[in-house]
Design an enzyme around this catalytic site. Structure first.
Site, PDB file in Angstrom:
ATOM      1  N   GLU A 131       0.827  -1.215   0.000  1.00 49.45           N
ATOM      2  CA  GLU A 131       0.000   0.000   0.000  1.00 49.45           C
ATOM      3  C   GLU A 131       0.859   1.262   0.000  1.00 49.45           C
ATOM      4  OE1 GLU A 131      -4.153  -0.112   0.478  1.00 49.45           O
ATOM      5  OE2 GLU A 131      -2.809  -0.776  -1.103  1.00 49.45           O
ATOM      6  N   THR A 184      -5.939   7.431  -6.082  1.00 46.09           N
ATOM      7  CA  THR A 184      -5.959   7.505  -4.618  1.00 46.09           C
ATOM      8  C   THR A 184      -5.162   8.703  -4.104  1.00 46.09           C
ATOM      9  OG1 THR A 184      -6.173   5.106  -4.472  1.00 46.09           O
ATOM     10  CG2 THR A 184      -5.435   6.257  -2.495  1.00 46.09           C
TER      11      THR A 184
END
Length: 316
Positions: A131, A184
């Site tokens: 991530e 994102t």
């Protein structure tokens, strides 16, 4: 030949009021990874299927690759050689935890292949490295539910403290992914650095209410608490027809509806499968009214997490 295939589920992060601290796993969609042992040490990504050539094949730049590599270094098994094939089975940049599912599938698969030297919870930091690579922040609200299954709360990052909580036996999630993409990093960039005391108090009440509603269980309390007064008002501008899609979900019986992760996907929770299907159709119609096509997925909350798809010969 030592080989293993693993499926890891998509996830809904934030869950309305729980920015960066709530997440839950769904049964569909998800990603699949296949690891095959080879003689030469090192992790090599040999193919990625379903990404239209958009994801990097270099191990150090791929979320699954870096998660596996970091894990192997940690346990002192840099002697292991792996060929990695990643099957992307969900849209990229969808808000469904695509990068998280790949990282989780990879680290779960190598741990299984090596005979489970680490318990599942201890795999979380390696998946979080994926991530960090994907969006610049090692957040756990996607990787934790994908790895552990169910609904999770990230109480703290320093130190990392993740709690899996009970949810109603019958609770269905509708996911609708409009065919647009939200990056994102961009979705985080537009957020405000300061929040009013008034909104903080409202949000804290909804966070507490949602946890209580899930654990009691109390569907009415869940419904009242699925409200985000901080993040949703800002990020919803990135999703065309957001308000109309949300209202369509509520009008058709959803307990609540909000953005899944950083978007553009939206999620809704319902008390039964029939309602969840109806909600999905209504949301899709709202998007279609402005010419935006979409995909819809309906499932119960996935309490299992990753799933081994092949038999596992243990690598010595």
């Amino acid at each position: 030949m030592n080989s293993i295939s693993v499926f890891a589920p998509a996830t809904v992060a934030n869950v309305a009021c729980g920015f960066d601290i709530f997440g839950f796993a769904v049964a569909n969609p998800g990603d699949k990874i296949t690891l095959t042992v080879r003689d030469e040490p090192g992790v090599r990504i040999t193919d990625i299927i379903g990404d239209e050539g958009r994801l990097p094949r270099e191990t150090a730049r791929n979320t699954a690759g870096i998660a596996i590599q970091t894990y192997l270094h940690h346990i002192g098994r840099t002697d292991v050689g792996l060929d990695v094939v990643l099957h992307k089975q969900m849209p990229l940049g969808s808000g469904l935890g695509s990068s998280a599912a790949s990282a989780v599938a990879g680290v779960f698969a190598i741990n299984e292949l090596l005979g489970r030297p680490l318990p599942t919870m201890k795999l979380l930091p390696f998946a979080m490295e994926g991530e960090r690579l994907a969006c610049g922040s090692a957040h756990a609200d996607n990787v934790a539910p994908s790895l552990l299954g169910g609904f999770v709360v990230i109480r703290s990052y320093h130190p990392l403290d993740v709690i899996r909580i009970d949810t109603p036996a019958i609770l269905f999630c509708t996911l609708v992914h409009p065919d647009i993409e939200v990056n994102t990093k961009d979705a985080r960039f537009i957020l405000k650095n300061e929040v009013s005391l008034k909104n903080t108090i409202i949000q804290m009440g909804n966070v507490a209410g949602l946890i209580a509603g899930l654990m009691k269980p109390d569907y009415d309390l869940i419904s009242r608490s699925l409200v985000d007064v901080i993040i949703e008002p800002v990020r919803s501008i990135l999703i065309p027809e957001f308000n109309e899609a949300k209202q369509a979900a509520l009008d058709n019986g959803a307990l609540g509806c909000s953005i899944s992760g950083s978007g553009p996907s939206m999620f809704a929770l319902s008390r039964d499968a029939q309602t969840a299907e109806r909600v999905g159709a209504a949301m899709q119609q709202a998007f279609l009214s402005v010419g935006v096509t979409s995909e819809a997925y309906v499932s119960e909350i996935n309490r299992e997490g990753p799933k081994v798809l092949t038999s596992v010969p243990v690598l010595s």
